[in-house]
Scaffold this motif. Structure first.
Motif: not given
Length: 193
Positions: A120-124, A128-135
């Motif tokens: 499961l990935e939480l993305i912010e 223009l970009f997305e930051k992967h907060l956690n995997v």
């Protein structure tokens, strides 16, 4: 189309692909949306083939083709694992579930390896970009004997200045997980709601 326009498009896609790889490798940023990375890869790959065909008489095109062929062969040698990982990450087959959430967040369940389990990935969203907060992997959560791949729905429960809480729906059961915004780390074990 002229050769120069195609070659310039190839250079643009090559730059975008390298930028995407570097941003993800060092800052866990990628272009917005799941399919943007896939589109950049396939645009680069198709333009690579076209450039090789158009410039076949030049030595650089033959060297480039040799390099691509060698990279593919080297990824196939160790039981196809890297090759399949590339295929899963560059096609929609690696995506099990994707859900946009309010307040510029997105959650997805993906699996990019034939030997691994979905994560499961939480993305912010950052423009223009997305930051992967956690995997998050199965062993990070207590889902009562169930797995991430069995999650039916994910919704945003609440958000404050320091954290984001998600509600995971599994059969008739729900579980809450909470992330720190600054680090992306999980708060203590998920609670039964």
């Amino acid at each position: 189309m002229s050769k120069k326009i195609i070659f310039k498009a190839f250079l643009v896609f090559t730059f975008l692909l390298l930028l995407d790889i570097l941003l993800y490798s060092f800052f866990e940023l990628s272009f917005k949306g799941y399919f943007s990375d896939i589109s950049i890869f396939w645009g680069w790959f198709i333009l690579s083939i076209i450039v090789i065909i158009l410039y076949w008489k030049k030595k650089a095109a033959k060297i480039y083709l040799g390099g691509l062929a060698t990279a593919i062969l080297v990824s196939i040698l160790p039981m196809l694992i890297p090759f399949i990982a590339i295929i899963l990450s560059m096609t929609p087959h690696g995506l099990y579930y994707s859900q946009p959430l309010p307040n510029d967040y997105r959650v997805q369940i993906v699996n990019y390896t034939p030997l691994g389990k979905p994560q499961l990935e939480l993305i912010e969203n950052k423009g223009l970009f997305e930051k992967h907060l956690n995997v998050i992997k199965d062993f990070d959560l207590d889902l009562g004997g169930r797995y991430i791949s069995q999650i039916e729905k994910i919704s945003l429960l609440k958000e404050d200045e320091k954290s984001v809480s998600l509600l995971l729906h599994l059969d008739q059961d729900t579980r809450e997980i909470k992330f720190q915004k600054s680090t992306g780390n999980l708060y203590p074990a998920p609670e039964i709601v």
